[in-house]
Design an enzyme around this catalytic site. Structure first.
Site, short mmCIF file in Angstrom:
data_model
loop_
_atom_site.label_atom_id
_atom_site.label_comp_id
_atom_site.label_asym_id
_atom_site.label_seq_id
_atom_site.Cartn_x
_atom_site.Cartn_y
_atom_site.Cartn_z
N HIS A 52 0.89 -1.17 0.00
CA HIS A 52 0.00 0.00 0.00
C HIS A 52 0.92 1.21 0.00
O HIS A 52 1.38 1.66 1.07
CB HIS A 52 -0.89 0.02 1.24
CG HIS A 52 -1.76 -1.18 1.41
ND1 HIS A 52 -2.74 -1.52 0.51
CD2 HIS A 52 -1.80 -2.13 2.38
CE1 HIS A 52 -3.35 -2.63 0.92
NE2 HIS A 52 -2.79 -3.02 2.06
N GLN A 55 0.93 4.32 2.46
CA GLN A 55 1.22 4.13 3.88
C GLN A 55 2.69 4.36 4.22
O GLN A 55 3.03 4.50 5.40
CB GLN A 55 0.74 2.76 4.32
CG GLN A 55 -0.77 2.63 4.30
CD GLN A 55 -1.28 1.27 4.70
OE1 GLN A 55 -0.57 0.46 5.28
NE2 GLN A 55 -2.54 0.99 4.37
N ARG A 76 -5.89 1.56 12.29
CA ARG A 76 -6.63 1.90 11.08
C ARG A 76 -7.16 3.33 11.12
O ARG A 76 -7.26 3.99 10.09
CB ARG A 76 -7.78 0.90 10.87
CG ARG A 76 -8.41 1.00 9.49
CD ARG A 76 -9.40 -0.12 9.25
NE ARG A 76 -10.59 0.00 10.07
CZ ARG A 76 -11.76 -0.59 9.77
NH1 ARG A 76 -11.85 -1.37 8.70
NH2 ARG A 76 -12.80 -0.45 10.56
N TYR A 115 -6.33 0.97 -3.24
CA TYR A 115 -7.74 1.30 -3.02
C TYR A 115 -7.99 2.79 -2.81
O TYR A 115 -9.13 3.20 -2.56
CB TYR A 115 -8.32 0.50 -1.84
CG TYR A 115 -7.57 0.60 -0.54
CD1 TYR A 115 -7.75 1.67 0.32
CD2 TYR A 115 -6.70 -0.40 -0.15
CE1 TYR A 115 -7.08 1.75 1.53
CE2 TYR A 115 -6.02 -0.35 1.05
CZ TYR A 115 -6.22 0.73 1.89
OH TYR A 115 -5.54 0.80 3.08
N HIS A 199 -10.78 -6.25 -1.70
CA HIS A 199 -10.18 -5.78 -0.46
C HIS A 199 -10.22 -6.85 0.62
O HIS A 199 -9.20 -7.14 1.27
CB HIS A 199 -10.86 -4.50 0.04
CG HIS A 199 -10.24 -4.02 1.32
ND1 HIS A 199 -10.68 -4.42 2.57
CD2 HIS A 199 -9.17 -3.22 1.54
CE1 HIS A 199 -9.92 -3.88 3.50
NE2 HIS A 199 -8.99 -3.15 2.91
N ARG A 202 -15.16 -8.88 4.01
CA ARG A 202 -16.07 -7.95 4.67
C ARG A 202 -16.41 -6.75 3.78
O ARG A 202 -17.42 -6.09 3.98
CB ARG A 202 -15.47 -7.47 6.00
CG ARG A 202 -14.25 -6.59 5.89
CD ARG A 202 -13.76 -6.16 7.27
NE ARG A 202 -12.62 -5.26 7.19
CZ ARG A 202 -11.36 -5.64 7.14
NH1 ARG A 202 -11.07 -6.94 7.18
NH2 ARG A 202 -10.38 -4.76 7.07
N HIS A 225 -7.12 -9.59 0.82
CA HIS A 225 -6.81 -9.66 2.26
C HIS A 225 -7.73 -10.71 2.89
O HIS A 225 -8.93 -10.70 2.64
CB HIS A 225 -7.16 -8.33 2.95
CG HIS A 225 -6.27 -7.18 2.65
ND1 HIS A 225 -6.77 -5.92 2.43
CD2 HIS A 225 -4.92 -7.06 2.57
CE1 HIS A 225 -5.77 -5.07 2.23
NE2 HIS A 225 -4.64 -5.74 2.29
N GLU A 228 -6.77 -11.85 8.50
CA GLU A 228 -5.65 -11.13 9.12
C GLU A 228 -5.84 -10.98 10.62
O GLU A 228 -4.88 -11.05 11.38
CB GLU A 228 -5.50 -9.75 8.48
CG GLU A 228 -4.35 -8.93 9.06
CD GLU A 228 -4.21 -7.56 8.40
OE1 GLU A 228 -3.26 -6.84 8.76
OE2 GLU A 228 -5.04 -7.21 7.54
N HIS A 262 -1.91 -12.35 3.97
CA HIS A 262 -1.88 -12.59 5.41
C HIS A 262 -2.32 -14.02 5.74
O HIS A 262 -1.49 -14.83 6.14
CB HIS A 262 -2.70 -11.58 6.20
CG HIS A 262 -2.31 -10.16 5.97
ND1 HIS A 262 -1.02 -9.70 6.18
CD2 HIS A 262 -3.03 -9.07 5.53
CE1 HIS A 262 -0.96 -8.41 5.88
NE2 HIS A 262 -2.14 -8.01 5.48
N ASP A 313 3.95 -4.41 2.57
CA ASP A 313 2.64 -3.99 3.07
C ASP A 313 2.59 -2.52 3.47
O ASP A 313 2.51 -1.64 2.63
CB ASP A 313 2.22 -4.91 4.20
CG ASP A 313 0.75 -4.80 4.58
OD1 ASP A 313 0.06 -3.92 4.03
OD2 ASP A 313 0.27 -5.58 5.42
#
Length: 447
Positions: A52, A55, A76, A115, A199, A202, A225, A228, A262, A313
């Site tokens: 990502h 980040q 998060r 994303y 993603h 969920r 993902h 995780e 993960h 990551d």
């Protein structure tokens, strides 16, 4: 036998090949490899299976306690705050700096799990692909090989809640997402491959996952993902009456084209199921440790014949050495044993780790990487034979010394598609890219 300082050895699936160096034709390795070389130990470039890029700008900025039970979920919140400040220009500057760091460390391909699609309020840019184009430009300008994975992100939880205000810039309906994918795929070239990331379970309802898979080409890399966090597993059980990996294996055509990122929390049946499917697991040990995710059951997975690779990551570290080292060390701490990745008595841990992470490269990235063989990408790194770390080195201990002997940078030169992008440990545009990065991050972090 000690290796002379001017020797040239090339890593192959069978180990070191003496007096060889890759010969290049149209960005690929020609057959046969040429004799001679440039006086170094040549390894295939390392694929980074999970990134990502944005980040990178927050690395080190989420290390103060915000709650007595700080976890991924509190981290998060900090991530959302900085994500809201990015635009295409700042994303380009941060990604370019990150990709320079990756190349200097020995990563030559990156899977960008992207994303951050829209403006902070969720509205589309005039060019709906503007944020993706920033990543493509950063990769092309730095010379790294890119597998771009635009992310489908639709809901805020397994209960299908709408995206929160902070998540709206991530979201697409399926039609808009497929348009974005088509726009990006039309730009593929020798060093750019476009796949798709879901993603998480969920964030993608079951029927949307099925519809996306039916609409997408069958030959693209698919990443997700999964499993995780313990909380994610519990929520999936509550809503879908199955654990995340259990549900995915039962409800999607998971095969060698998939990469499960993960997959930390698995049962024995899930371990065996992933291995049987042929999918790759992308392990991110430094990020998983930083976030308190847990430890992947590596020994059981290796025993089942599973494929795996590593990614940086969240980029609190940008180093294949550290990812591979801590993959092994985490297992040692858990089992209170040494040499966990080795396959048997006398096997080298470093060589086992290197072989494992290279073996999944082509499969997970959709690119011809991970091996210096005819027709494969001419992507390689050259270790620094002059480093004191390698004093008296022998063929059988070179990789172990690289991975388990201190923290000095040991990558001397880096080539992607036969073009040198790092010389004597420095990227060709290091200073200009770093200057642009400093300006961008100062603006991102300004109150």
């Amino acid at each position: 036998m000690h290796i002379p300082s001017d020797a040239s050895l090339m890593w192959t699936r069978a180990g070191w090949r003496r007096d060889a160096a890759p010969a290049v034709e149209d960005g690929c390795v020609a057959a046969p490899p040429a004799a001679g070389g440039n006086g170094g130990w040549v390894l295939p470039g390392i694929p980074n299976l999970h990134s990502h890029a944005f980040q990178r700008a927050m690395a080190g900025l989420a290390e103060r306690q915000t709650h007595p039970q700080d976890s991924f979920w509190t981290w998060r919140e900090a991530m959302y705050r900085i994500a809201a400040r990015f635009d295409p220009d700042s994303l380009y500057a941060v990604a370019a700096q990150l990709y320079v760091e990756m190349l200097e460390a020995g990563f030559t391909t990156v899977c960008e799990f992207h994303y951050l699609h829209h403006a902070p309020d969720g509205s589309a840019y005039a060019d709906p692909a503007a944020m993706s184009q920033a990543l493509v430009a950063a990769a092309r300008d730095t010379g790294i090989r890119l597998t771009l994975l635009p992310v489908l992100y639709m809901t805020g939880g397994f209960d299908r809640r709408p995206l929160s205000a902070r998540q709206r810039r991530f979201g697409h309906d399926l039609e808009g997402f497929l348009r974005l994918f088509g726009t990006l795929r039309a730009q593929e070239d020798a060093t750019l491959r476009v796949g798709v990331a879901f993603h998480s379970l969920r964030a993608v309802p079951a029927e949307a996952l099925s519809a996306a898979l039916a609409a997408l080409p069958a030959d693209i890399p698919l990443h997700i993902h999964i499993a995780e966090q313990v909380g994610e597993v519990q929520d999936c059980l509550a809503v879908r009456n199955a654990r995340p990996v259990e549900w995915l294996l039962a409800n999607a055509p998971v095969d060698a084209g998939w990469t499960l990122v993960h997959a930390t929390h698995l049962t024995a049946d899930e371990v065996a199921g992933i291995a049987r499917s042929g999918a790759t697991v992308a392990l991110c040990p430094t990020t998983e440790a930083n976030l308190g995710d847990g430890l992947f059951p590596l020994r059981d997975y290796l025993a089942a014949g599973g494929r795996w690779g590593v990614g940086s990551d969240s980029h609190i570290s940008v180093s294949p050495v550290e990812e591979l080292r801590w993959l092994e060390y985490g297992q040692r701490l858990q089992a209170r044993r040494r040499n966990m990745a080795a396959g048997g008595e006398g096997d080298s841990v470093g060589e086992a780790l290197l072989r494992g992470t290279l073996a999944s490269g082509a499969q997970a990235t959709g690119q011809p990487v991970g091996e210096l063989a005819p027709g494969m990408a001419a992507d390689w790194i050259v270790l620094d034979t002059a480093s004191p770390v390698f004093a008296g080195a022998r063929e059988q201990d070179v990789v172990d010394r690289w991975l388990f002997s201190g923290n000095r940078p040991l990558v001397r030169d880096v080539y992607v598609a036969g073009e040198q992008v790092v010389s004597d440990g420095r990227h060709r545009d290091r200073e200009a890219i770093a200057a642009r990065y400093r300006v961008a991050v100062e603006r991102l972090l300004a109150d």
